[in-house]
Design an enzyme around this catalytic site. Structure first.
Site, PDB file in Angstrom:
ATOM      1  N   LEU A 107       0.823  -1.208   0.000  1.00 42.32           N
ATOM      2  CA  LEU A 107       0.000   0.000   0.000  1.00 42.32           C
ATOM      3  C   LEU A 107       0.852   1.251   0.000  1.00 42.32           C
ATOM      4  CD1 LEU A 107      -2.518  -1.217   2.731  1.00 42.32           C
ATOM      5  CD2 LEU A 107      -2.644  -1.564   0.254  1.00 42.32           C
ATOM      6  N   GLU A 108       0.651   2.076  -1.029  1.00 41.73           N
ATOM      7  CA  GLU A 108       1.405   3.314  -1.154  1.00 41.73           C
ATOM      8  C   GLU A 108       0.574   4.548  -0.823  1.00 41.73           C
ATOM      9  OE1 GLU A 108       5.009   3.991  -2.436  1.00 41.73           O
ATOM     10  OE2 GLU A 108       4.694   2.330  -1.052  1.00 41.73           O
ATOM     11  N   HIS A 109      -0.690   4.376  -0.600  1.00 44.00           N
ATOM     12  CA  HIS A 109      -1.503   5.514  -0.186  1.00 44.00           C
ATOM     13  C   HIS A 109      -2.761   4.996   0.514  1.00 44.00           C
ATOM     14  CE1 HIS A 109      -4.950   5.224  -2.976  1.00 44.00           C
ATOM     15  NE2 HIS A 109      -4.070   4.678  -3.812  1.00 44.00           N
ATOM     16  N   ARG A 127      10.576  -2.961   3.408  1.00 47.18           N
ATOM     17  CA  ARG A 127      11.334  -2.326   2.331  1.00 47.18           C
ATOM     18  C   ARG A 127      12.348  -1.316   2.891  1.00 47.18           C
ATOM     19  NH1 ARG A 127       7.069   0.380  -1.355  1.00 47.18           N
ATOM     20  NH2 ARG A 127       5.596   0.050   0.334  1.00 47.18           N
TER      21      ARG A 127
END
Length: 294
Positions: free
Chosen positions: A150-152, A210
């Site tokens: 999930l990036e946003h 990450r």
């Protein structure tokens, strides 16, 4: 650095470093997960599994969901045949998961209902379900897991509901195989609110942390790793690295050997490495060297 020069350098380094073991060798697992599906030139899923480099492959991404619409983006890979590739990978012992989210803006889980709807869709389209009217892109192939990348999002997103529903139903990705529920967050602890609440359920089997593509991570990833692994002792943690030399946070194989591997393997719940991604890995042969330190 030119690609040819890069490959020679990495190959030479591997020949030297394989003569000894890093300080953290006692914690080695040999587990290496790779992301596949972000570039058509990376080759097929079958080729990735047959490379012998990876112990799990995660397809990316289901990047539209949450508002009654769903879309799978595999960067131009032909869908026909992927189902057979999945079965082949599973037959040779390489599980295949599907990652949801990604770098676009077409996804969210704004309510409990939307989370439960996504659960139903994943079950019927990619796992063991067969509801009428739900297209199965890979036919009767059953995937082995679901990953959250999930990036946003917002603090109201209900990924915790999705995760709990997956766990509650004891879904299996295939006959006799438990579902692999994983997440792939940036390294900051405790993580973004929309993923943090899901991870806080404590039910994730694996977390791929990450340590690339984040300027702050270069300075404090060791501290963050310690906090994550201590907070969720029942979860296996994989250190996420990029195979692209041009990506911020790329770790030279020498530093994987002397720093990343021995540092991360001190944690009792160390799981292995996660590599982003198959395309870059083919260009640089990164995993062919660092896998020996995993």
């Amino acid at each position: 650095m030119a690609l040819a020069s890069s490959l020679l350098t990495v190959a030479a380094l591997g020949a030297v470093l394989l003569l000894a073991d890093p300080a953290g060798a006692a914690g080695k697992t040999g587990q290496v997960t790779v992301f596949w599906g972000r570039n058509k030139d990376e080759g097929s899923l079958r080729e990735a599994c047959d490379s012998g480099l990876y112990t799990m492959v995660i397809m990316s991404f289901l990047n539209v969901y949450g508002h009654g619409k769903y879309s799978l983006d595999l960067s131009g890979h032909p869908i026909a045949g992927v189902g057979d590739d999945i079965k082949h990978c599973q037959y040779i012992g390489v599980p295949v998961s599907l990652s949801i989210g990604g770098f676009g803006s077409g996804y969210s889980l704004p309510s409990n209902r939307s989370a439960l709807d996504l659960f139903d869709y994943l079950w019927d389209a990619y796992l063991g379900g067969s509801r009428a009217g739900v297209h199965r892109p890979f036919g009767d192939a059953w995937l082995d897991g679901v990953d959250l990348f999930l990036e946003h999002g917002t603090a109201a997103d209900r990924y915790d509901v999705l995760a709990l529903e997956l766990a509650k139903h004891n879904i299996r990705g295939g006959p006799g195989k438990p579902l692999h529920l994983t997440a792939t967050p940036r390294c900051a602890f405790p993580g973004s609110g929309y993923l943090g609440r899901a991870v806080a359920t404590g039910i994730f089997e694996r977390i791929h942390l990450r340590i690339y593509d984040d300027g702050d991570c270069e300075a404090y990833w060791h501290l963050a790793w310690g906090k994550w692994t201590a907070a969720y002792p029942a979860t296996r943690f994989y250190v996420g690295m990029t195979a692209s030399e041009t990506t911020n946070g790329w770790v030279h194989p020498k530093n994987v050997y002397y720093d990343v591997a021995p540092s991360t393997q001190k944690a009792d719940n160390y799981g292995g490495f996660m590599i982003w991604d198959r395309y870059y890995d083919k260009l640089t042969n990164y995993t062919s060297i660092v896998k020996y330190y995993a």
